[in-house]
Design an enzyme around this catalytic site. Sequence first.
Site, PDB file in Angstrom:
ATOM      1  CG  HIS A  78      -2.093  -0.952   1.020  1.00  0.00           C
ATOM      2  ND1 HIS A  78      -3.353  -0.718   1.539  1.00  0.00           N
ATOM      3  CD2 HIS A  78      -2.190  -2.145   0.368  1.00  0.00           C
ATOM      4  CE1 HIS A  78      -4.162  -1.717   1.219  1.00  0.00           C
ATOM      5  NE2 HIS A  78      -3.466  -2.597   0.512  1.00  0.00           N
ATOM      6  CG  HIS A 241      -4.512 -11.684  -2.479  1.00  0.00           C
ATOM      7  ND1 HIS A 241      -5.657 -11.407  -3.196  1.00  0.00           N
ATOM      8  CD2 HIS A 241      -4.109 -10.486  -1.968  1.00  0.00           C
ATOM      9  CE1 HIS A 241      -5.914 -10.108  -3.138  1.00  0.00           C
ATOM     10  NE2 HIS A 241      -4.986  -9.537  -2.398  1.00  0.00           N
TER      11      HIS A 241
END
Length: 714
Positions: A78, A241
Amino acid sequence: MSNETPEWNPNDLSLEPLDQNARNTGPYDEDFDYAEAFASLDLDEVKADIEDVLTTSQDWWPADYGHYGPLIIRMAWHSAGTYRTGDGRGGAAGGTQRFDPLNSWPDNANLDKARRLLWPVKQKYGRNLSWADLLVLSGNVAMESMGFETFGFGGGREDDFEPDAGVDWGPEEEMMADKRHDEEGNLIGDLAADHMGLIYVNPEGPGGEPDPLESAKYIRQSFDRMAMNDEETVALCAGGHTFGKVHGAASDDHLGAEPGKAPIEQQGLGWESDYGEGKGADTITSGIEGPWTQSPTSWDLDYVNNLLEYEWEVHEGPGGAWQWRPKDGELEGSAEHAHDPDGSATPMMLTTDVALKRDPDYREVLERFQENPMEFGQAFAKAWYKLIHRDMGPQERLVGPEVPDEPMIWQDPIPEVDHELVGDEEVAELKAMLLESDLTVTQLAKTAWAAASTYRDSDKRGGVNGARIRLKPHRDWEVNEPEELDVTLETLSAIREEFNASREDDVRVSLADLIVIGGNAAVEQAAEDAGYDVEVPFEPGRTDASQEQTDVESFQALRPDADGFRNYYTGVDPMNRSPEELLVDKADLLDLSPAEMTALVGGLRTLDVTYGDSGRGVFTDEPGTLSNDFFETVLDMRYEWEAVDDENLHFAVVDRETGEEVYEASRVDLVFGSNHRLRALAEVYAAEDGEEQLVEDFVDTWHKVMTLDRFDLK
């Protein structure tokens, strides 16, 4: 614009981004060399210290699975994932995730804890390890500690000490709102994130609706605007993920204010939860709950296998958000529990994950990765390396023992110097050849500006080095007036060939260096014609890139739709910014102060470095002479200004006494008389003793722009 103006002066032009460029907001003096400081570190020791933090759970914020790696990967992702190709802004540089608004974005919920966990490492190394580097380096360490081999790491990201005032994060006034798509669903302007407060797209699906195919469209659009193609997109999603879980033990109604609005006693931490213990198994972040894989702290193929081999159905999770589970109870209890060694969990998927399976092009990549696990690992390693380094610019800016040997095409490589460089004597000879050619002062200055002004300090791309002005796509851009540019480049190339062929030694001049020499010669001649003897500094060492070293599609992002310095404006801006706001935006990307912007505009106008042959803004009877005529005219009360179009973009400069139209002007020209701060600067240059000051300031700023991409000089 991202910088709101006061209610009592709603039409004021914000110069805050340029004010940032003019001051040092940090505690370190100008002599501090961060790249040198980072290079002095024992990187193995730093990484060992980071790994110790990652594998030592803290009671105040317990680690999932006893390992903070997945949380830290999310933080690093992020931090870097705000980068967008449109204006090169965002990204990991500066460590701006520490500041609002990013610090308080809903997509960054609980990343405040991740940074606090790393504080002991930052505290130990102090100024030698910036937060900007630590945030992404720790992501690499996290992956390596869980069995993944990363592609490399380069340090050198200096810390910012305030938010970047030049970044427009969007027009919305509320988090998770969406006013950034047109009627066809296309993102407007330079924006890349799907909603205000998100890094990429809504994990539940567009607008919170679990529609995988529609989600795939939004994923592709956002990742494309963040410099990732389909393969890189799938690799990043599948690789990222593979680690960790999402947190939605209950509804986010239990969460308190984000860091920016939290009470002072929380000391900058936000999202305090009253659900259960408010942490550990009771953590609420995204509102979605569960791991993607059976072993969330190990690098493996489980994410790809789970997604492809099972059918997934949508349901409302415990946090009230849409998420997906395997049909018919498959994989039930097959995953580790994050906090109970005797418990279990069931893998889940986000709508954005299922989108990768439903979209045929993304699925093709997934199936290829499943059949070739080694290829998957390599693709993820390179995509991750690109993600965390994309805003760093050329490879030469990267520091440390883990920098890969070969640059990537997205790092805009240029050849190394393979010849002796020109000295003062040769430069003087070349200037004489250029000024004696058929090229005018204006043509030489125009070409140098066109080449150098592509630079973006946001992601360190563009600039004159590489002489890409002669290559596609730069050569064909409308703003560069291709037909006239071809004539200039043909003459410059001929002079270069003649000079290089005449040398009996190994001294050579590149076209990139010659373009700058030509621009400098033009400025010096223009100043001489105004009665001033100046010499523009010149540092040789630029080389010429090849077309093969130039990613045409990637470089299209640098094509300007507006350049107020050349009085160029296409008339359309998706973000509805005025030409004068776009001038400030361009000046910010060039790292200019308000005074530098002002001097450049005034000087370029008198040099007639303007788009086309309209003469708009060239307020002088002697174009090609470096004078203060532009500022004298702007401030001269003998003239009045009359709009000549309905949009108030173009104006006539009219003699009040005779009614005669004297010049043509644009909004960019007029702002130096209408804006209170710019008028104050214009008055300095328009004064009887101001012309010499203008010449000196113009020369200094011209040289700055010509060397913005010379990282070897910094």
